[in-house]
Design an enzyme around this catalytic site. Sequence first.
Site, PDB file in Angstrom:
ATOM      1  N   ALA A   1       1.302  -5.677  -2.958  1.00 36.40           N
ATOM      2  CA  ALA A   1       0.209  -6.149  -3.909  1.00 36.40           C
ATOM      3  C   ALA A   1      -0.938  -4.891  -3.752  1.00 36.40           C
ATOM      4  O   ALA A   1      -1.784  -5.040  -4.587  1.00 36.40           O
ATOM      5  CB  ALA A   1      -0.400  -7.408  -3.712  1.00 36.40           C
ATOM      6  N   ALA A   2      -0.798  -3.649  -3.124  1.00 40.00           N
ATOM      7  CA  ALA A   2      -1.665  -2.901  -3.188  1.00 40.00           C
ATOM      8  C   ALA A   2      -1.692  -2.398  -4.704  1.00 40.00           C
ATOM      9  O   ALA A   2      -2.885  -2.178  -5.067  1.00 40.00           O
ATOM     10  CB  ALA A   2      -1.264  -1.585  -2.148  1.00 40.00           C
ATOM     11  N   GLY A   3      -0.573  -1.762  -5.120  1.00 41.51           N
ATOM     12  CA  GLY A   3      -0.583  -1.563  -6.656  1.00 41.51           C
ATOM     13  C   GLY A   3      -1.363  -2.468  -7.547  1.00 41.51           C
ATOM     14  O   GLY A   3      -1.938  -2.233  -8.739  1.00 41.51           O
ATOM     15  N   ASP A   4      -0.949  -3.716  -7.351  1.00 41.26           N
ATOM     16  CA  ASP A   4      -1.558  -4.656  -8.262  1.00 41.26           C
ATOM     17  C   ASP A   4      -3.089  -4.805  -8.177  1.00 41.26           C
ATOM     18  O   ASP A   4      -3.854  -5.128  -9.225  1.00 41.26           O
ATOM     19  CB  ASP A   4      -0.772  -6.307  -8.026  1.00 41.26           C
ATOM     20  CG  ASP A   4       0.652  -6.219  -8.082  1.00 41.26           C
ATOM     21  OD1 ASP A   4       1.056  -5.350  -8.960  1.00 41.26           O
ATOM     22  OD2 ASP A   4       1.332  -6.786  -7.168  1.00 41.26           O
TER      23      ASP A   4
HETATM   24  O1  RIB Z   1       3.614  -6.042  -6.291  1.00 42.11           O
HETATM   25  C1  RIB Z   1       4.050  -7.181  -5.355  1.00 42.11           C
HETATM   26  C2  RIB Z   1       4.819  -8.212  -5.948  1.00 42.11           C
HETATM   27  O2  RIB Z   1       6.074  -7.789  -6.362  1.00 42.11           O
HETATM   28  C3  RIB Z   1       5.181  -9.302  -4.915  1.00 42.11           C
HETATM   29  O3  RIB Z   1       4.097 -10.315  -4.998  1.00 42.11           O
HETATM   30  C4  RIB Z   1       6.513  -9.882  -5.427  1.00 42.11           C
HETATM   31  O4  RIB Z   1       6.423 -11.046  -6.029  1.00 42.11           O
HETATM   32  C5  RIB Z   1       6.952  -8.769  -6.689  1.00 42.11           C
HETATM   33  O5  RIB Z   1       6.663  -9.181  -7.813  1.00 42.11           O
END
Ligand code: RIB
Length: 300
Positions: A249-252
């Site tokens: 989730a760093a990219g998110d």
């Molecule tokens: O970017 C991380 C995410 O990728 C995780 O939370 C997982 O669910 C996948 O979708």
Amino acid sequence: MIVVIGSSNTDMVIRVKHLPAPGETIIGHDFMTNQGGKGANQAVAVSRLGGRVAFVARVGDDGFGRQAIELLRQEGIDTTYVRTTEGVATGVALIPVDDKGENSIIVASGANALLSEDDIEAARPLIAQASTVLMQLETPIATLLAAARIAREAGARVVLNPAPFPPEPLPAELLQCLDLITPNETEASMMSGIQVTDEASALRAIQAIQAQGVRQVVVTAGSKGAYIEEGGQLRCIPSRKVQAVDTTAAGDTFNGALCVALSEGLAFPEAIRFANCAASISVTRLGAWRSIPRRDEIDS
Ligand code: RIB
């Protein structure tokens, strides 16, 4: 209002000494379930970092789906257009995380794969009044294209985080609808056909992606920071050095933070600095949602 269109998953995380090789069984330690999915993670990042956000998604009619909707609401996210799909499971991700903080992710898409053009049509009033529409690639591309067309016509900023990158090229029309795309180095290599190994190849990849019709490109480069093109030159916006626990989730976090900062009117390099700072905090913590920082933790 920032509208995020994308996936919602329940992540099942196991800490391991090393990621398993093909055919290898390893014994891990520490197991946890955690809210995740690239779309939901990005919506949470927007909300925690101070943006107004609505999420367009599908979950299954199971406990994971009900929990996701409840927790999204508790995060202050508008879930009017998060639909529950009967007879289908909520998306699930299996994530081993090694001692260096690296992971691998397997997603069972479940309801995410059923997010449809009809869902986008239903959400048209929301999308048409968005300032920014942020999408990723864990839901069908035809659905994202329908959303991008509406957003483009309405004059919203259209942002795509091209993850996970599909085997086939993205439709030209989708690329031409985009104001901004945010590949990592691997995704930039796949999109451009230029292997990104250093700053010179990053510049050539960015220019090749821009030539496909996208207005702006940020290539995220993990601990090195992020690359942009300025006046024909490559510029690296460095990231602070941290001890990585889990890069999930760093990219998110980067994408959600970038959209918040751009919506607040920050110039592009300053917005990237803000996003780098948020992402660098997230890698110091385990998990997806639980790693995403709040606004008062950002000091860039
Ligand atoms: O970017 C991380 C995410 O990728 C995780 O939370 C997982 O669910 C996948 O979708």
